[in-house]
Design a protein around this motif. Structure first.
Motif, PDB file in Angstrom:
ATOM      1  N   GLN A  35       0.665  -1.197  -0.104  1.00  0.00           N
ATOM      2  CA  GLN A  35      -0.134   0.020  -0.024  1.00  0.00           C
ATOM      3  C   GLN A  35       0.856   1.208  -0.172  1.00  0.00           C
ATOM      4  O   GLN A  35       0.225   2.275   0.393  1.00  0.00           O
ATOM      5  CB  GLN A  35      -0.937  -0.200   1.099  1.00  0.00           C
ATOM      6  CG  GLN A  35      -1.845  -1.243   1.186  1.00  0.00           C
ATOM      7  CD  GLN A  35      -2.919  -0.956   2.206  1.00  0.00           C
ATOM      8  OE1 GLN A  35      -2.247  -1.310   3.676  1.00  0.00           O
ATOM      9  NE2 GLN A  35      -4.317  -0.984   2.282  1.00  0.00           N
ATOM     10  N   GLU A  36       2.048   1.215  -0.270  1.00  0.00           N
ATOM     11  CA  GLU A  36       3.093   2.298  -0.335  1.00  0.00           C
ATOM     12  C   GLU A  36       3.110   3.009  -1.415  1.00  0.00           C
ATOM     13  O   GLU A  36       3.709   2.038  -2.625  1.00  0.00           O
ATOM     14  CB  GLU A  36       4.352   2.101   0.498  1.00  0.00           C
ATOM     15  CG  GLU A  36       4.062   1.621   1.980  1.00  0.00           C
ATOM     16  CD  GLU A  36       5.629   1.631   2.707  1.00  0.00           C
ATOM     17  OE1 GLU A  36       6.473   1.820   1.816  1.00  0.00           O
ATOM     18  OE2 GLU A  36       5.541   1.013   3.560  1.00  0.00           O
ATOM     19  N   PHE A  37       3.131   3.997  -1.608  1.00  0.00           N
ATOM     20  CA  PHE A  37       3.438   4.926  -2.841  1.00  0.00           C
ATOM     21  C   PHE A  37       4.341   6.319  -2.797  1.00  0.00           C
ATOM     22  O   PHE A  37       4.525   6.738  -1.472  1.00  0.00           O
ATOM     23  CB  PHE A  37       2.068   5.283  -3.407  1.00  0.00           C
ATOM     24  CG  PHE A  37       1.106   4.174  -3.826  1.00  0.00           C
ATOM     25  CD1 PHE A  37       0.833   3.991  -5.231  1.00  0.00           C
ATOM     26  CD2 PHE A  37       0.452   3.549  -3.010  1.00  0.00           C
ATOM     27  CE1 PHE A  37      -0.067   2.991  -5.487  1.00  0.00           C
ATOM     28  CE2 PHE A  37      -0.487   2.511  -3.349  1.00  0.00           C
ATOM     29  CZ  PHE A  37      -0.553   2.395  -4.807  1.00  0.00           C
ATOM     30  N   LEU A  38       4.997   6.529  -3.879  1.00  0.00           N
ATOM     31  CA  LEU A  38       5.440   7.868  -3.927  1.00  0.00           C
ATOM     32  C   LEU A  38       4.645   8.662  -4.560  1.00  0.00           C
ATOM     33  O   LEU A  38       4.091   8.295  -5.903  1.00  0.00           O
ATOM     34  CB  LEU A  38       6.749   8.019  -4.567  1.00  0.00           C
ATOM     35  CG  LEU A  38       8.131   7.286  -3.837  1.00  0.00           C
ATOM     36  CD1 LEU A  38       9.264   7.221  -5.020  1.00  0.00           C
ATOM     37  CD2 LEU A  38       8.417   8.235  -2.745  1.00  0.00           C
ATOM     38  N   LEU A  39       4.327   9.870  -4.238  1.00  0.00           N
ATOM     39  CA  LEU A  39       3.394  10.741  -4.609  1.00  0.00           C
ATOM     40  C   LEU A  39       4.268  12.287  -4.803  1.00  0.00           C
ATOM     41  O   LEU A  39       4.977  12.598  -3.792  1.00  0.00           O
ATOM     42  CB  LEU A  39       2.216  11.173  -3.899  1.00  0.00           C
ATOM     43  CG  LEU A  39       1.244  10.246  -3.574  1.00  0.00           C
ATOM     44  CD1 LEU A  39      -0.031  10.579  -2.797  1.00  0.00           C
ATOM     45  CD2 LEU A  39       0.788   9.420  -4.943  1.00  0.00           C
ATOM     46  N   PHE A  93       6.643  12.415  -1.518  1.00  0.00           N
ATOM     47  CA  PHE A  93       6.167  11.949  -0.278  1.00  0.00           C
ATOM     48  C   PHE A  93       5.943  10.326  -0.380  1.00  0.00           C
ATOM     49  O   PHE A  93       5.228   9.797  -1.333  1.00  0.00           O
ATOM     50  CB  PHE A  93       4.697  12.402   0.004  1.00  0.00           C
ATOM     51  CG  PHE A  93       5.005  14.030   0.499  1.00  0.00           C
ATOM     52  CD1 PHE A  93       5.327  14.489   1.581  1.00  0.00           C
ATOM     53  CD2 PHE A  93       4.815  15.066  -0.643  1.00  0.00           C
ATOM     54  CE1 PHE A  93       5.795  15.824   1.925  1.00  0.00           C
ATOM     55  CE2 PHE A  93       4.772  16.409  -0.342  1.00  0.00           C
ATOM     56  CZ  PHE A  93       5.215  16.595   1.002  1.00  0.00           C
ATOM     57  N   ARG A  94       6.576   9.746   0.290  1.00  0.00           N
ATOM     58  CA  ARG A  94       6.232   8.206   0.481  1.00  0.00           C
ATOM     59  C   ARG A  94       5.181   8.109   1.434  1.00  0.00           C
ATOM     60  O   ARG A  94       5.125   8.506   2.694  1.00  0.00           O
ATOM     61  CB  ARG A  94       7.587   7.666   1.177  1.00  0.00           C
ATOM     62  CG  ARG A  94       7.390   6.056   1.147  1.00  0.00           C
ATOM     63  CD  ARG A  94       8.539   5.192   1.569  1.00  0.00           C
ATOM     64  NE  ARG A  94       8.264   3.854   1.848  1.00  0.00           N
ATOM     65  CZ  ARG A  94       9.453   3.117   1.428  1.00  0.00           C
ATOM     66  NH1 ARG A  94      10.697   3.374   1.073  1.00  0.00           N
ATOM     67  NH2 ARG A  94       9.220   1.822   1.624  1.00  0.00           N
ATOM     68  N   VAL A  95       4.202   7.809   1.002  1.00  0.00           N
ATOM     69  CA  VAL A  95       2.823   7.411   1.738  1.00  0.00           C
ATOM     70  C   VAL A  95       2.353   5.900   1.630  1.00  0.00           C
ATOM     71  O   VAL A  95       2.798   5.155   0.654  1.00  0.00           O
ATOM     72  CB  VAL A  95       1.817   8.425   1.173  1.00  0.00           C
ATOM     73  CG1 VAL A  95       2.238  10.080   0.884  1.00  0.00           C
ATOM     74  CG2 VAL A  95       1.380   8.061  -0.287  1.00  0.00           C
ATOM     75  N   ARG A  96       1.423   5.843   2.463  1.00  0.00           N
ATOM     76  CA  ARG A  96       0.679   4.488   2.561  1.00  0.00           C
ATOM     77  C   ARG A  96      -0.873   5.023   2.172  1.00  0.00           C
ATOM     78  O   ARG A  96      -1.572   5.946   2.940  1.00  0.00           O
ATOM     79  CB  ARG A  96       0.555   4.001   4.047  1.00  0.00           C
ATOM     80  CG  ARG A  96      -0.086   2.473   4.125  1.00  0.00           C
ATOM     81  CD  ARG A  96       0.282   2.102   5.493  1.00  0.00           C
ATOM     82  NE  ARG A  96      -0.805   2.589   6.187  1.00  0.00           N
ATOM     83  CZ  ARG A  96      -0.384   3.187   7.516  1.00  0.00           C
ATOM     84  NH1 ARG A  96       0.904   3.420   7.522  1.00  0.00           N
ATOM     85  NH2 ARG A  96      -1.455   3.803   8.251  1.00  0.00           N
ATOM     86  N   LEU A  97      -1.538   4.200   1.502  1.00  0.00           N
ATOM     87  CA  LEU A  97      -3.046   4.362   0.940  1.00  0.00           C
ATOM     88  C   LEU A  97      -3.907   3.184   1.352  1.00  0.00           C
ATOM     89  O   LEU A  97      -3.262   2.311   0.884  1.00  0.00           O
ATOM     90  CB  LEU A  97      -2.878   4.528  -0.509  1.00  0.00           C
ATOM     91  CG  LEU A  97      -2.264   5.995  -1.231  1.00  0.00           C
ATOM     92  CD1 LEU A  97      -2.360   5.767  -2.748  1.00  0.00           C
ATOM     93  CD2 LEU A  97      -2.690   7.139  -0.480  1.00  0.00           C
TER      94      LEU A  97
END
Length: 263
Positions: free
Chosen positions: A244-248, A257-261
């Motif tokens: 569920q981790e992405f870069l935005l 931003f390294r984020v969790r969706l």
């Protein structure tokens, strides 16, 4: 087509509103379903991003982050260090084209152009263009979904292309709660779903490409954007890391931003 780009490139505002299957697009709705769930990204880390990059596409391929940038005469294909955001390599898009979304297909990188009517295929290792193929309509976002590619063109439609020849194989219209979702932009294909930035908004939608139905909405308005909050800082860049981790990121943003969706 993008408002920020129109201002920069030609000084006018021009919005083109044009509306899976392989025939005429159809809307798929479930009258018993409730509103699509809306989630917010959980920020895990902040990584520097080159503020001169007019980001059009972002994709992680193993240890390498690829970025496509835009603006006529200034567009590039870039290779980045995903840990630091540092630019390892950069090559100009041929023909002074206005570069758009990118995706990696094995040893190649495909890059769209906005209104130049071509897609450019790059040799990933040599970082040189291999060929150009005709492109019907505008090019906005691009991602790989198995043996096909998915393209957005600024409308409410996703177009499907053969991953080798780039031949168009079908389309689907995208809806949220039964209404068309226009201005689909940068794309990321993950586990049979398509994540798409909605241009000139802080919204990302997750789409079932089989039906065109939006099943999750991401409200990314909480991501900090220091500096000029104007049209040049549009959210535009989705790279899947794992799970569920992405870069935005966005156009000319100082950070990724390294984020969790949690979808």
């Amino acid at each position: 087509m993008k408002l920020g780009r129109s201002v920069i490139a030609v000084g006018v505002l021009a919005l083109a509103l044009v509306a899976c299957g392989t025939g005429a697009p159809t809307a798929h709705t479930d009258p018993t379903a409730g509103p699509v769930p809306v989630i917010k990204p959980v920020v895990l880390a902040e990584i520097p991003h080159d503020t001169t990059a007019f980001t059009q596409g972002l994709e992680l391929d193993g240890p390498t982050l690829y970025e496509g940038t835009g603006l006529a005469g200034a567009s590039q294909l870039r290779e980045l260090d995903p840990a630091t955001g540092a630019v390892r390599r950069a090559a100009p898009v041929p023909g002074n084209y206005f570069g758009e979304g990118i995706t990696v297909v094995d040893d190649r990188v495909w890059q769209l152009t906005w209104q130049n009517g071509v897609a450019v295929e790059w040799d990933k290792a040599l970082f040189t263009p291999v060929r150009e193929v005709p492109l019907d309509g505008e090019g906005w976002g691009l991602c790989r979904d198995g043996d096909r590619m998915v393209r957005s063109d600024g409308t409410d439609r996703l177009r499907f292309h053969d991953a080798t020849t780039f031949a168009e194989t079908g389309t689907v219209s995208v809806t949220r709660d039964g209404q068309p979702v226009r201005f689909l932009n940068e794309l990321e294909c993950v586990d049979g779903q398509v994540w798409a930035n909605v241009w000139q908004t802080d919204t990302i939608v997750r789409i079932d490409p089989g039906t065109g139905v939006v099943n999750t909405v991401v409200d990314a308005s909480g991501l900090p954007r220091p500096g000029d909050p104007g049209h040049r800082q549009v959210l535009n860049g989705i790279a899947h890391i794992d799970g569920q981790e992405f870069l935005l990121t966005g156009k000319n943003w100082p950070s990724m931003f390294r984020v969790r969706l949690d979808a």
